[in-house]
Design an enzyme around this catalytic site. Structure first.
Site, mmCIF file in Angstrom:
data_model
loop_
_atom_site.group_PDB
_atom_site.id
_atom_site.type_symbol
_atom_site.label_atom_id
_atom_site.label_comp_id
_atom_site.label_asym_id
_atom_site.label_seq_id
_atom_site.Cartn_x
_atom_site.Cartn_y
_atom_site.Cartn_z
ATOM 1 N N GLU A 199 0.883 -1.186 0.000
ATOM 2 C CA GLU A 199 0.000 0.000 0.000
ATOM 3 C C GLU A 199 0.911 1.224 0.000
ATOM 4 O O GLU A 199 0.831 2.063 -0.885
ATOM 5 C CB GLU A 199 -0.915 -0.005 1.233
ATOM 6 C CG GLU A 199 -1.823 1.212 1.338
ATOM 7 C CD GLU A 199 -2.678 1.230 2.621
ATOM 8 O OE1 GLU A 199 -2.377 0.465 3.564
ATOM 9 O OE2 GLU A 199 -3.642 2.029 2.667
ATOM 10 N N ASP A 277 -12.347 -0.493 1.715
ATOM 11 C CA ASP A 277 -11.362 -0.304 2.798
ATOM 12 C C ASP A 277 -12.023 0.243 4.067
ATOM 13 O O ASP A 277 -12.375 -0.534 4.958
ATOM 14 C CB ASP A 277 -10.215 0.594 2.329
ATOM 15 C CG ASP A 277 -8.902 0.305 3.040
ATOM 16 O OD1 ASP A 277 -8.855 -0.636 3.839
ATOM 17 O OD2 ASP A 277 -7.911 1.027 2.784
HETATM 18 N N1 HPA Z 1 -4.077 -0.029 5.679
HETATM 19 C C1 HPA Z 1 -3.573 -0.532 6.809
HETATM 20 N N2 HPA Z 1 -4.284 -0.681 7.899
HETATM 21 C C2 HPA Z 1 -5.572 -0.330 7.871
HETATM 22 C C3 HPA Z 1 -6.141 0.195 6.738
HETATM 23 C C4 HPA Z 1 -5.349 0.343 5.579
HETATM 24 O O1 HPA Z 1 -5.774 0.806 4.496
HETATM 25 N N3 HPA Z 1 -7.431 0.445 7.052
HETATM 26 C C5 HPA Z 1 -7.627 0.076 8.329
HETATM 27 N N4 HPA Z 1 -6.491 -0.400 8.833
HETATM 28 ZN ZN ZN Z 2 -7.277 -2.022 4.469
#
Ligand code: HPA
Ligand code: ZN
Length: 335
Positions: A199, A277
């Site tokens: 990410e 998400d």
């Molecule tokens: N990334 C990492 N941790 C998380 C996310 C995310 O997008 N959303 C909630 N916890």
């Molecule tokens: Zn997530």
């Protein structure tokens, strides 16, 4: 037919949604009042105005704070039910939903409180709406790997209420391989495994999530493109990526939705899916994400059908259930 109507009608699985991230400001206020929890905000508008994020960490700080209003079994039930009603309305037929037990256990709230609330809502929603849902328990990677192992031991008696384990929270500097022990134990107990990787973190985290943790899907994975051989591997091995366009926009992973790599990866044959998400924080549920990315990347009807198809095949449903939803999907696609 409008894109939105067409997408709504496609049977879809949502594979990347954090239940704590579905806490809308209105419910945050209701629960705060119900439980006598003080909030650092005076109004719903003030909460929404605070949702300006510069990166993942700036979001997580507010997200963990919001979860403090969740206290009783009924709170967790209400949160889950509100999400399932909304997802069903978006045409979601299957939801595989993350939760963060450590966010709750560290406040003294025990496993049966949140798990029973979630499970009761999932059963009621199945009965009233026909939506299918399962729970994926995530380990918080900003906490030590030993805490993940201890969390697994706490969860083990309730493993029949889970379909899998995942890994989330602050990614950079907290690589997946640190969590191998907890993942191995959960997989030995028959659970599926997924992990957030790529990410904000490097492509090596994606490779290690696959090779060391043995995960079946990668959550996000947008940074795979930094390593062309990894993209080739993901396509060849059919590793699904659960992508979340509006999240990436809000957390400034991409400056503009038009820059998102979902379309390119889809074209390369990667099993890309569209998800929300943390919809209460990022401004959209799964249908909103589909509509936004379809517009920004000028996706075709065939692309949209492929994305919905990918979500069903990438889910942890039984093959016979996947086949049934894929047949329904094919019928909508030609309608
Ligand atoms: N990334 C990492 N941790 C998380 C996310 C995310 O997008 N959303 C909630 N916890
Ligand atoms: Zn997530």
């Amino acid at each position: 037919m409008e894109n939105e109507t067409f997408i709504r009608r496609l049977p879809k699985a949502e594979l990347h949604v954090h239940i704590e991230g579905t806490l809308e400001p209105e419910m945050m206020f209701d629960l705060a009042a119900r439980n006598g929890v003080e909030l650092p905000f005076d109004s719903v508008e003030e909460v929404r105005a605070a949702y300006e994020f510069s990166n993942l960490q700036s979001f997580l700080d507010i997200y963990y704070q919001g979860a403090a209003v969740l206290v009783t079994e009924q709170d967790f039930y209400d949160l889950m039910m509100a999400y399932l009603v909304r997802a069903h309305d978006d045409g979601v037929v299957r939801a595989e939903i993350f939760f963060d037990p450590q966010t709750h256990t560290e406040r003294g709230i025990e496993f049966p409180v949140f798990l029973d609330g979630f499970t009761r809502a999932i059963c009621d929603a199945r009965e009233s709406m026909g939506i299918s849902a399962g729970l994926i328990m995530c380990f918080l990677r900003h906490l030590p790997p030993e805490d993940a192992v201890a969390t697994w031991y706490e969860a083990k008696p309730y493993a029949d209420q889970l379909i899998g384990v995942g890994l989330d929270s602050s990614e950079v500097g907290n690589p997946p391989e640190w969590f191998a022990e907890a993942f191995t134990m959960a997989q030995d107990a028959g659970l599926h495994a997924v992990a957030h990787a790529g990410e904000e973190g490097p492509p090596g985290y994606i490779a290690n999530a696959l090779d060391v943790l043995g995960v079946q899907r990668i959550d996000h994975g947008v940074r795979c493109e930094d390593d062309p051989s990894l993209v080739e591997r993901l396509a060849d091995e059919g590793v699904p990526l659960t992508m979340c366009p509006l999240s990436n926009l809000k957390l400034q992973v991409f400056e503009r939705l038009e820059d998102h790599n979902l379309g390119r990866l889809l074209e390369r044959g990667v099993v890309v899916t569209v998800n929300s998400d943390d919809p209460a924080y990022f401004g959209g549920y799964v249908l909103d994400n589909f509509v936004a990315i379809a517009g920004a990347l000028d996706l075709s009807r065939d692309d949209l059908v492929q994305l919905a198809r990918n979500s069903i095949t990438a889910s942890f449903l039984l093959e016979e259930d996947k086949d049934r939803f894929l047949e329904e999907l094919d019928a909508v696609a030609v309608s």
